[in-house]
Design an enzyme around this catalytic site. Structure first.
Site, PDB file in Angstrom:
ATOM      1  N   ASP A  77       0.853  -1.183   0.000  1.00 34.09           N
ATOM      2  CA  ASP A  77       0.000   0.000   0.000  1.00 34.09           C
ATOM      3  C   ASP A  77       0.892   1.236   0.000  1.00 34.09           C
ATOM      4  OD1 ASP A  77      -2.860   0.937   0.195  1.00 34.09           O
ATOM      5  OD2 ASP A  77      -1.954   2.082   1.823  1.00 34.09           O
ATOM      6  N   THR A  78       0.495   2.225  -0.783  1.00 32.64           N
ATOM      7  CA  THR A  78       1.271   3.459  -0.911  1.00 32.64           C
ATOM      8  C   THR A  78       0.400   4.653  -0.559  1.00 32.64           C
ATOM      9  OG1 THR A  78       2.587   2.508  -2.716  1.00 32.64           O
ATOM     10  CG2 THR A  78       2.615   4.900  -2.519  1.00 32.64           C
TER      11      THR A  78
END
Length: 201
Positions: A77-78
């Site tokens: 996840d960014t």
């Protein structure tokens, strides 16, 4: 970090529908056996800071992917962090414009957390990078919005697309900014016993 013994029969499951993560994995010479993006609630919790948020989401994504024996799950996840503010994926062009103007002429952080699951165990690591965005003109913002490249991108931009022209300086992991920090990912896969370097003797 505890490392499991290497198992050349392990199959990799990518828990992400991101074509960028697929391309980055290919740089490691890895092609997933299957792609199974989990469906989880990615809304930040009240008062949650960006680093805790991405680590929690990456962990929850990995936990949500159903995997059998002999399968290793990779999720990531960014997020873009402007101070304690989490800039996720913009809902529309208007919100993307708000994000771009907020980032214009300032430094911000891009944090990507990676989670690898094998059996009942999950390994987790994050990569934080600092990114400088130049002062943007209205013409630059409007031209970028017109490309549609902002869609589905944390913070409303992607460094590997046309917005790369807005980024004069970074400190950290370029691949982490794109969406999958390869050094950290390789370390986690190796810890889980996934054979990365199959040609090595």
């Amino acid at each position: 970090m505890t490392t499991l013994s290497l198992d050349p029969t392990l199959a990799l499951i990518l828990g992400s529908g991101s074509p960028r993560r697929l391309e980055l994995l290919a740089q490691l010479g890895v092609t997933p056996a299957a792609i199974r993006p989990p469906d989880i609630d990615e809304a930040p919790r009240k008062g949650e800071v960006p680093r805790d948020y991405v680590k929690r989401i990456a962990h929850e994504k990995a936990a949500a992917v159903v995997a059998g024996d002999g399968e290793v799950v990779l999720c990531a996840d960014t997020t873009v962090a402007l101070g304690r503010r989490i800039l996720g994926k913009p809902a529309d062009a208007g919100e993307a414009a708000q994000f771009l103007y907020a980032l214009s002429g300032r430094r911000h952080k891009v944090i990507t957390a990676v989670a690898v699951k094998r059996g009942g165990r999950i390994w987790l690591k994050d990569a934080q990078s600092t990114v400088a965005m130049k002062q943007l003109s209205d013409a630059e913002v409007n031209a970028y919005l017109a490309t549609g490249d902002w869609q589905g991108k944390a913070g409303g931009y992607a460094i590997q697309g046309p917005a790369g022209a807005f980024i004069p300086w970074i400190n950290g992991s370029y691949t982490g900014i794109v969406g999958l920090p390869l050094a950290e990912t390789a370390g986690l896969l190796t810890a889980a016993g996934f054979p990365l370097y199959k040609g090595a003797t």
